[in-house]
Structure formats: C-alpha cells, structure tokens
Motif scaffolding. Structure first.
Motif, PDB file in Angstrom:
ATOM      1  N   GLY A 140       0.800  -1.202   0.000  1.00  0.00           N
ATOM      2  CA  GLY A 140       0.000   0.000   0.000  1.00  0.00           C
ATOM      3  C   GLY A 140       0.840   1.261   0.000  1.00  0.00           C
ATOM      4  O   GLY A 140       2.020   1.249  -0.371  1.00  0.00           O
ATOM      5  N   ALA A 141       0.227   2.345   0.453  1.00  0.00           N
ATOM      6  CA  ALA A 141       0.905   3.635   0.452  1.00  0.00           C
ATOM      7  C   ALA A 141       2.145   3.618   1.340  1.00  0.00           C
ATOM      8  O   ALA A 141       3.129   4.322   1.061  1.00  0.00           O
ATOM      9  CB  ALA A 141      -0.059   4.732   0.910  1.00  0.00           C
ATOM     10  N   ASN A 142       2.126   2.815   2.391  1.00  0.00           N
ATOM     11  CA  ASN A 142       3.297   2.727   3.263  1.00  0.00           C
ATOM     12  C   ASN A 142       4.504   2.131   2.547  1.00  0.00           C
ATOM     13  O   ASN A 142       5.648   2.327   2.972  1.00  0.00           O
ATOM     14  CB  ASN A 142       2.972   1.879   4.501  1.00  0.00           C
ATOM     15  CG  ASN A 142       1.919   2.522   5.380  1.00  0.00           C
ATOM     16  OD1 ASN A 142       1.719   3.739   5.329  1.00  0.00           O
ATOM     17  ND2 ASN A 142       1.234   1.721   6.166  1.00  0.00           N
ATOM     18  N   ASP A 143       4.265   1.373   1.467  1.00  0.00           N
ATOM     19  CA  ASP A 143       5.344   0.762   0.703  1.00  0.00           C
ATOM     20  C   ASP A 143       5.723   1.575  -0.527  1.00  0.00           C
ATOM     21  O   ASP A 143       6.583   1.153  -1.304  1.00  0.00           O
ATOM     22  CB  ASP A 143       4.940  -0.648   0.264  1.00  0.00           C
ATOM     23  CG  ASP A 143       4.547  -1.525   1.439  1.00  0.00           C
ATOM     24  OD1 ASP A 143       5.434  -1.802   2.262  1.00  0.00           O
ATOM     25  OD2 ASP A 143       3.375  -1.905   1.539  1.00  0.00           O
ATOM     26  N   GLY A 144       5.060   2.707  -0.744  1.00  0.00           N
ATOM     27  CA  GLY A 144       5.365   3.536  -1.902  1.00  0.00           C
ATOM     28  C   GLY A 144       4.510   3.248  -3.115  1.00  0.00           C
ATOM     29  O   GLY A 144       4.820   3.710  -4.214  1.00  0.00           O
ATOM     30  N   VAL A 145       3.425   2.497  -2.961  1.00  0.00           N
ATOM     31  CA  VAL A 145       2.532   2.193  -4.076  1.00  0.00           C
ATOM     32  C   VAL A 145       1.711   3.434  -4.416  1.00  0.00           C
ATOM     33  O   VAL A 145       1.304   4.191  -3.528  1.00  0.00           O
ATOM     34  CB  VAL A 145       1.612   1.011  -3.724  1.00  0.00           C
ATOM     35  CG1 VAL A 145       0.638   0.717  -4.851  1.00  0.00           C
ATOM     36  CG2 VAL A 145       2.450  -0.219  -3.416  1.00  0.00           C
ATOM     37  N   TYR A 146       1.435   3.641  -5.699  1.00  0.00           N
ATOM     38  CA  TYR A 146       0.649   4.796  -6.132  1.00  0.00           C
ATOM     39  C   TYR A 146      -0.349   4.350  -7.201  1.00  0.00           C
ATOM     40  O   TYR A 146      -0.178   3.323  -7.851  1.00  0.00           O
ATOM     41  CB  TYR A 146       1.552   5.905  -6.688  1.00  0.00           C
ATOM     42  CG  TYR A 146       2.434   5.473  -7.830  1.00  0.00           C
ATOM     43  CD1 TYR A 146       2.010   5.566  -9.161  1.00  0.00           C
ATOM     44  CD2 TYR A 146       3.711   4.964  -7.592  1.00  0.00           C
ATOM     45  CE1 TYR A 146       2.822   5.171 -10.205  1.00  0.00           C
ATOM     46  CE2 TYR A 146       4.528   4.558  -8.638  1.00  0.00           C
ATOM     47  CZ  TYR A 146       4.078   4.672  -9.937  1.00  0.00           C
ATOM     48  OH  TYR A 146       4.887   4.271 -10.979  1.00  0.00           O
ATOM     49  N   GLU A 147      -1.412   5.138  -7.365  1.00  0.00           N
ATOM     50  CA  GLU A 147      -2.446   4.799  -8.345  1.00  0.00           C
ATOM     51  C   GLU A 147      -1.875   4.898  -9.758  1.00  0.00           C
ATOM     52  O   GLU A 147      -1.133   5.820 -10.079  1.00  0.00           O
ATOM     53  CB  GLU A 147      -3.646   5.737  -8.202  1.00  0.00           C
ATOM     54  CG  GLU A 147      -4.430   5.520  -6.918  1.00  0.00           C
ATOM     55  CD  GLU A 147      -5.694   6.352  -6.876  1.00  0.00           C
ATOM     56  OE1 GLU A 147      -5.970   7.039  -7.886  1.00  0.00           O
ATOM     57  OE2 GLU A 147      -6.400   6.322  -5.849  1.00  0.00           O
ATOM     58  N   GLY A 148      -2.243   3.926 -10.597  1.00  0.00           N
ATOM     59  CA  GLY A 148      -1.750   3.879 -11.963  1.00  0.00           C
ATOM     60  C   GLY A 148      -0.447   3.131 -12.118  1.00  0.00           C
ATOM     61  O   GLY A 148       0.064   3.007 -13.231  1.00  0.00           O
ATOM     62  N   LEU A 162      -5.398   0.416  -8.972  1.00  0.00           N
ATOM     63  CA  LEU A 162      -6.625   1.206  -9.089  1.00  0.00           C
ATOM     64  C   LEU A 162      -6.867   2.066  -7.849  1.00  0.00           C
ATOM     65  O   LEU A 162      -7.103   3.262  -7.957  1.00  0.00           O
ATOM     66  CB  LEU A 162      -7.816   0.275  -9.325  1.00  0.00           C
ATOM     67  CG  LEU A 162      -9.174   0.943  -9.508  1.00  0.00           C
ATOM     68  CD1 LEU A 162      -9.172   1.830 -10.741  1.00  0.00           C
ATOM     69  CD2 LEU A 162     -10.279  -0.105  -9.608  1.00  0.00           C
ATOM     70  N   HIS A 163      -6.817   1.456  -6.660  1.00  0.00           N
ATOM     71  CA  HIS A 163      -6.999   2.182  -5.404  1.00  0.00           C
ATOM     72  C   HIS A 163      -5.883   1.787  -4.439  1.00  0.00           C
ATOM     73  O   HIS A 163      -5.445   0.631  -4.438  1.00  0.00           O
ATOM     74  CB  HIS A 163      -8.356   1.876  -4.765  1.00  0.00           C
ATOM     75  CG  HIS A 163      -9.527   2.253  -5.612  1.00  0.00           C
ATOM     76  ND1 HIS A 163      -9.744   3.541  -6.056  1.00  0.00           N
ATOM     77  CD2 HIS A 163     -10.540   1.504  -6.114  1.00  0.00           C
ATOM     78  CE1 HIS A 163     -10.841   3.576  -6.771  1.00  0.00           C
ATOM     79  NE2 HIS A 163     -11.350   2.357  -6.847  1.00  0.00           N
ATOM     80  N   VAL A 164      -5.447   2.733  -3.615  1.00  0.00           N
ATOM     81  CA  VAL A 164      -4.330   2.510  -2.696  1.00  0.00           C
ATOM     82  C   VAL A 164      -4.806   2.746  -1.272  1.00  0.00           C
ATOM     83  O   VAL A 164      -5.400   3.788  -0.967  1.00  0.00           O
ATOM     84  CB  VAL A 164      -3.141   3.447  -3.009  1.00  0.00           C
ATOM     85  CG1 VAL A 164      -1.994   3.195  -2.044  1.00  0.00           C
ATOM     86  CG2 VAL A 164      -2.680   3.258  -4.441  1.00  0.00           C
ATOM     87  N   GLY A 165      -4.555   1.745  -0.415  1.00  0.00           N
ATOM     88  CA  GLY A 165      -4.772   1.912   1.011  1.00  0.00           C
ATOM     89  C   GLY A 165      -3.447   2.023   1.733  1.00  0.00           C
ATOM     90  O   GLY A 165      -2.380   2.091   1.110  1.00  0.00           O
ATOM     91  N   ALA A 166      -3.475   2.025   3.051  1.00  0.00           N
ATOM     92  CA  ALA A 166      -2.239   2.167   3.819  1.00  0.00           C
ATOM     93  C   ALA A 166      -1.341   0.945   3.667  1.00  0.00           C
ATOM     94  O   ALA A 166      -0.136   1.071   3.454  1.00  0.00           O
ATOM     95  CB  ALA A 166      -2.566   2.411   5.292  1.00  0.00           C
ATOM     96  N   SER A 167      -1.924  -0.268   3.762  1.00  0.00           N
ATOM     97  CA  SER A 167      -1.123  -1.485   3.706  1.00  0.00           C
ATOM     98  C   SER A 167      -1.594  -2.464   2.648  1.00  0.00           C
ATOM     99  O   SER A 167      -1.067  -3.572   2.563  1.00  0.00           O
ATOM    100  CB  SER A 167      -1.139  -2.185   5.072  1.00  0.00           C
ATOM    101  OG  SER A 167      -2.469  -2.477   5.461  1.00  0.00           O
ATOM    102  N   SER A 168      -2.577  -2.106   1.850  1.00  0.00           N
ATOM    103  CA  SER A 168      -3.050  -2.959   0.771  1.00  0.00           C
ATOM    104  C   SER A 168      -3.552  -2.075  -0.368  1.00  0.00           C
ATOM    105  O   SER A 168      -3.865  -0.901  -0.160  1.00  0.00           O
ATOM    106  CB  SER A 168      -4.164  -3.898   1.243  1.00  0.00           C
ATOM    107  OG  SER A 168      -5.282  -3.143   1.674  1.00  0.00           O
ATOM    108  N   SER A 169      -3.635  -2.661  -1.557  1.00  0.00           N
ATOM    109  CA  SER A 169      -4.068  -1.914  -2.737  1.00  0.00           C
ATOM    110  C   SER A 169      -4.905  -2.812  -3.619  1.00  0.00           C
ATOM    111  O   SER A 169      -4.829  -4.040  -3.552  1.00  0.00           O
ATOM    112  CB  SER A 169      -2.858  -1.386  -3.523  1.00  0.00           C
ATOM    113  OG  SER A 169      -2.058  -0.552  -2.730  1.00  0.00           O
TER     114      SER A 169
END
Length: 299
Positions: A140-148, A162-169
């Motif tokens: 998720g966002a904590n790992d540097g994941v971003y939409e797209g 498609l969608h990013v959460g704190a620890s899952s996407s």
C-alpha cells in the motif's frame, strides 16, 4: 388529545428519499471523485479482515511446504542444483547480450532505457464480482505504491493499481472491461489498443482496418504511449484475425500472456529510475560485434 405514539414519514416517502440520496452520491463520486479519500480509508480498514481471512491459507501453505519427507528434500535439492547451473549459464549470456545491445544503441544514437525500481507483492483476495476483474495485494501507500502503477507477473503485463490503502491496494486487471492499454505489434511496430472483454483469456482490438498487417500469433508489447506502462513489456498474443468485408473494421482477438487465473505473486514497476547500478564485464570489440545481426533483431 395527543396520540401516545407519533408516526413518522410513510415508507413511500422514505424510499424516495433514499433513492434521491443514493443517486446524488453516485453522481458526485462519478463526476467529481469526491470519495477517493474515503475509499482509501475504507480500504485500510478492511485490510486487517483480509489478512485474517488469508491466515488459514497461509498456515496450510506453510504446513505443506515444511512437512515433507527426507526423500522429497533430497530430490528438491538435486533439482535446485541443476536449475542453479542453468540460471548461471543464462545470466552469463544475458550479460553479454546486454552489453552488445548497449553498444549497438550507442552506434544508432538511441538512448539506453534506464533501470526501473521493482517491488514484489502477493495477492490477498480476488474480487468475486464476475463483471469486475480486480485483485487485492499486500502492498500500500506505506510501501510507496501509487495509483496507476503498472503490475506484471513473470510472463507479462497484468494490470495497474486502481486504489491505494495504507497497507493494501486494489489492482485492475487488463481483462477488465473498463481497462485498455496501448500496445504495438513486435514484428512490425503497428500500434493498437488492447481492451478488456470481461473474459480472462481474451482482449479485444477495436477499429483495426482490414488492410492492417496483423497475423495470428503476433506478439503484442506495450508501446509506452500514455505514460502508464513502460515500453516493450509483453501483453498478449493474437489468436484470431477475421476480415469480414460486411463490417467496417476487422475482428481481432488476443490472449494475455500473463496467467490471469493463476496469479499469486506480482511485480510492481515504478516510474522512478532504479538507484542500483548493475555492472557487466568488459569484452573486446571482436566479441561485441560477433552477433550483430542477431542482437539487432532483438533490440
């Protein structure tokens, strides 16, 4: 005399109010993306439940991997030794081919593509909706994941975040009916659009003229247009080419090279150049020019 129990609005008024409120929420979410932040928070709240639901499977996988016989371990070790030798030989060939491609690109005044940061992820759950091809991963966002962010497996492109959460996407797959990716034919560079059909084994290519040079078996790779996917990654292979003169365009179907129905581990690509610098041994000019014709076809 005042009644003891006061009556509220009738059920008809209540259902009309609920329908109007639902329509308003759908309109604002679709037109103005008003609930993207809330969706991210909800995704973060749901992720612990997904981890808990996935825990029995993880325990069973751990048990199946660790409870084995001595004979199985010996056979696996022998198999791993053989694979290690094979991979070392492939790595040496790849080092030479990479150096030769860099030299040929410099001769052609073509820039060498920079490295790309990569991140491994594991699938937590698969969307049960038959009309929506999406999966949830443990990054998720904590790992540097971003939409797209582009996502692929060991064979080719799988989809994008498609969608990013704190620890899952949540990942939308290329087979989803709402997804499309710009591609080109590796054989001749012809550009197409690969759209999802709602079936895991089929992509559709619309608006292709009858005169287009496309054949069954052609490999489709990302074209790099649009800025979502890096150029040159495999996407699909053409399985049907039908030119019906009664139709305005040809009917083109392709099959994703990624195993959409068997996904478990995924690789996320970042648009930030990799900081790691790989080194390759130097070779003389004779060995670099030895396979010019072969490498030129690959590059």
């Amino acid at each position: 005399m005042n009644p003891i129990f006061k009556h509220g609005p009738s059920p008809q008024y209540r259902i009309i109010l609920v329908l109007l409120l639902s329509a308003s929420l759908m309109f604002f979410d679709h037109q103005m993306a008003s609930f993207e932040t809330a969706r991210g928070y909800l995704q973060s709240l749901v992720s612990p439940l997904q981890y808990m639901a996935n825990a029995p499977k993880q325990m069973m996988n751990w048990a199946s991997r660790n409870i084995v016989t001595r004979q199985q371990l010996m056979a696996q070790n022998e198999h791993y030794r053989e694979n290690e030798l094979f991979f070392h030989e492939q790595a040496m060939q790849l080092s030479i081919v990479t150096l030769e491609n860099e030299r040929l690109r410099s001769l052609l005044s073509s820039p060498v593509r920079a490295g790309i940061d990569k991140m491994f992820a594991e699938i937590l759950s698969v969307d049960s909706d038959p009309y929506s091809h999406q999966v949830v991963i443990n990054r998720g966002a904590n790992d540097g994941v971003y939409e797209g962010q582009p996502v692929l497996d060991e064979k080719g492109i799988v989809g994008q975040i498609l969608h990013v959460g704190a620890s899952s996407s949540r990942v939308i797959l290329i087979s989803d009916i709402t997804h499309a990716v710009p591609v080109r034919i590796q054989r001749n560079g012809l550009r197409l659009i690969a759209s999802g059909s709602g079936q895991i084994d089929r992509l559709i290519h619309n608006f292709v003229p009858h005169s287009a040079d496309i054949k069954k078996g052609d490999l489709l790779v990302t074209s790099g247009l649009g800025g979502k996917y890096p150029e040159g990654y495999p996407v699909a292979r053409v399985v049907l080419v039908r030119t019906d003169e009664s139709r305005e365009f040809a009917i083109i179907y392709s099959k994703p090279v990624a195993q959409i129905d068997r996904l478990r581990y995924l690789l996320l690509l970042s648009n930030t150049p990799s900081k790691e610098q790989t080194t390759t041994p130097r070779v003389d000019g004779a060995s670099a020019v030895k396979k010019d014709s072969t490498v030129a076809g690959k590059s």
